[in-house]
Design a protein around this motif. Structure first.
Motif, mmCIF file in Angstrom:
data_model
loop_
_atom_site.group_PDB
_atom_site.id
_atom_site.type_symbol
_atom_site.label_atom_id
_atom_site.label_comp_id
_atom_site.label_asym_id
_atom_site.label_seq_id
_atom_site.Cartn_x
_atom_site.Cartn_y
_atom_site.Cartn_z
ATOM 1 N N GLY A 28 44.339 44.568 28.886
ATOM 2 C CA GLY A 28 45.126 43.519 29.538
ATOM 3 C C GLY A 28 45.412 43.842 30.989
ATOM 4 O O GLY A 28 45.314 42.968 31.869
ATOM 5 N N MET A 29 45.729 45.104 31.267
ATOM 6 C CA MET A 29 46.001 45.513 32.644
ATOM 7 C C MET A 29 44.736 45.442 33.499
ATOM 8 O O MET A 29 44.794 45.072 34.678
ATOM 9 N N ALA A 30 43.596 45.789 32.904
ATOM 10 C CA ALA A 30 42.330 45.708 33.645
ATOM 11 C C ALA A 30 42.034 44.267 34.035
ATOM 12 O O ALA A 30 41.607 43.986 35.166
ATOM 13 N N ALA A 31 42.259 43.337 33.101
ATOM 14 C CA ALA A 31 42.035 41.913 33.392
ATOM 15 C C ALA A 31 42.994 41.426 34.478
ATOM 16 O O ALA A 31 42.596 40.697 35.399
ATOM 17 N N PHE A 32 44.260 41.835 34.377
ATOM 18 C CA PHE A 32 45.276 41.413 35.348
ATOM 19 C C PHE A 32 44.923 41.894 36.755
ATOM 20 O O PHE A 32 44.942 41.120 37.717
ATOM 21 N N PHE A 33 44.596 43.184 36.878
ATOM 22 C CA PHE A 33 44.284 43.739 38.193
ATOM 23 C C PHE A 33 42.979 43.163 38.742
ATOM 24 O O PHE A 33 42.835 42.983 39.950
ATOM 25 N N SER A 34 42.026 42.889 37.862
ATOM 26 C CA SER A 34 40.764 42.294 38.302
ATOM 27 C C SER A 34 40.991 40.908 38.895
ATOM 28 O O SER A 34 40.465 40.576 39.964
ATOM 29 N N LEU A 35 41.789 40.106 38.199
ATOM 30 C CA LEU A 35 42.139 38.779 38.723
ATOM 31 C C LEU A 35 42.903 38.905 40.037
ATOM 32 O O LEU A 35 42.657 38.155 40.995
ATOM 33 N N LEU A 36 43.824 39.843 40.086
ATOM 34 C CA LEU A 36 44.643 40.027 41.275
ATOM 35 C C LEU A 36 43.787 40.408 42.482
ATOM 36 O O LEU A 36 43.982 39.900 43.592
ATOM 37 N N ILE A 37 42.819 41.290 42.256
ATOM 38 C CA ILE A 37 41.949 41.737 43.345
ATOM 39 C C ILE A 37 41.112 40.586 43.884
ATOM 40 O O ILE A 37 41.014 40.376 45.098
ATOM 41 N N THR A 38 40.490 39.818 42.994
ATOM 42 C CA THR A 38 39.615 38.728 43.445
ATOM 43 C C THR A 38 40.403 37.626 44.154
ATOM 44 O O THR A 38 39.976 37.123 45.196
#
Length: 409
Positions: A28-38
């Protein structure tokens, strides 16, 4: 990297540090940070590309709204790659063999795609990187992935006898990878065959007259074929706004589910599928991958503010191929990656039929109004956004069918 830090903190009995032991939390954290970065840095990249005048050079193919895209920044795949790599490095176990292979795949194909885009944009060569060099790069990656998956002692299948162990012991095996009750880890050349009751195929049996010690040659050739086909398929699919990113996101979610199920001994036992130790770690990579695709759609959805270019499309396709191979679902690719396969085939059919009819009748004829397939529908005056949405719906249906194969045998 954070996993190891919090593992150490957990040993010191720091409250809350143990949460990093849960794959679901890290995914979940990986998905959150990935969205945040893009979403956060996507705009910065777009402005940078515009400032450097790194825009797409559009050929006039007679498609509605096509020329309005001229000058749209390309090479946006860079933000996709960053949004995959950073969360994976932060939240995954970076010493996991599957994670290592996927990181190599992302960087390897990202570099090939970047070189292709660089030649197109800065060298003003519309052909980009010569096809033979792309193939050499894809074959090179195929050799690395194929030989690693075949020979690495970390890539094993765990054979468990449910009749010999209790449910409590089964749960303990899931928590403790070092346990030694009722199972053995073996090197296996088996993969999953969809829709069959005993749904496993052993590559040792694929070509009966080839001795088992040469099975690695057959397997590596299959890996090269899969990586080349799917990376090129994603590249061809990236022709209209949001199509490749959205389709890849759907496929990524599906593979994340398959990896989670195959990486848990309880679920794999219930579904009667192969249990692959350490595979569940791929869920973190998959959620970062999906987050990158969905986040990129923030700027790539119609009308696109940025194109991913070959930097992104080759990477997305290659990553999907290696993920499918890692979870031993490569024979499900015609279903799971149906959009990519059909797009690829439409080009092959169009070119082959044109050459055949030109040789036979002296005039080339076409099966489609234009290839790849999405351009055929554009020629039928179907709005671009509607084409993309319908392709996404088909992708979702194919994803559901892929998951249904776990029970449809």
């Amino acid at each position: 990297m954070l996993y190891y830090l919090f593992e150490y903190l957990d040993q010191l009995d720091i409250p809350g540090a143990g949460v990093f032991q849960y794959i679901s939390f890290r995914a979940g954290m990986a998905a959150f940070f990935s969205l945040l970065i893009t979403i956060t840095y996507g705009k910065t990249l777009i402005n940078f590309l515009r400032k450097k005048q790194i825009g797409e050079d559009i050929r006039d193919l007679g498609l509605e709204g096509q020329l309005s895209k001229k000058g749209t920044p390309t090479m946006g795949g860079l933000i996709i790659i960053a949004a995959i790599l950073v969360p994976t490095l932060l939240f995954a176990k970076v010493d996991n063999i599957y994670i290592i292979l996927l990181l190599i795949t992302t960087v390897w194909l990202g570099l090939i795609g970047f070189l292709d885009d660089y030649i197109k944009v800065f060298k003003k060569d519309k052909k980009g990187l010569a096809g033979r060099f792309k193939i050499v790069g894809q074959v090179g990656l195929g050799l690395i992935v194929g030989l690693t998956l075949y020979f690495s002692q970390d890539v094993v299948v765990r054979e468990v006898s449910p009749s010999e162990i209790s449910t409590v012991q089964m749960n303990e095996l899931q928590r403790n990878e070092e346990g030694n009750v009722g199972f053995k880890d073996v090197k296996s050349t088996k993969t999953t065959v969809p829709f069959l009751k005993n749904n496993e195929l052993d590559y040792n049996d694929l070509v009966p007259f080839v001795p088992d010690e040469y099975t690695w040659v057959i397997y590596t050739l299959v890996v090269i074929l899969v990586i080349t086909a799917i990376s090129n398929g994603a590249n061809i699919t990236d022709g209209i706004d949001g199509l490749a990113a959205g389709t890849s996101g759907i496929i990524g979610i599906t593979i994340a589910i398959l990896a989670y199920l195959s990486g848990r001994i309880d679920f794999s036992n219930y579904l009667n599928i192969m249990y692959i130790p350490n595979l569940a770690e791929l869920v973190i990579f998959c959620t970062a991958f999906v987050g990158a695709c969905l986040g990129f759609l923030w700027y790539n959805a119609f009308p696109a503010q940025v194109f991913m270019g070959d930097t992104g499309s080759l990477t997305l396709g290659g990553v999907i191929a290696v993920l499918a191979l890692a979870v031993r679902k490569e024979l499900l690719i015609p279903v799971l990656c149906g959009i990519f396969i059909v797009e690829n085939l439409s080009v092959v059919i169009q070119v082959a039929y044109f050459k055949y009819t030109k040789k036979k009748y002296g005039e080339g004829r076409r099966v489609f109004l234009m290839s790849p397939l999405h351009h055929h529908y554009q020629k039928l005056n179907i709005p671009e956004a509607k084409i993309v949405t319908r392709f996404w719906i088909i992708g979702i249906l194919l994803a559901i069918l892929t998951l249904a194969t776990l029970k449809l045998r």
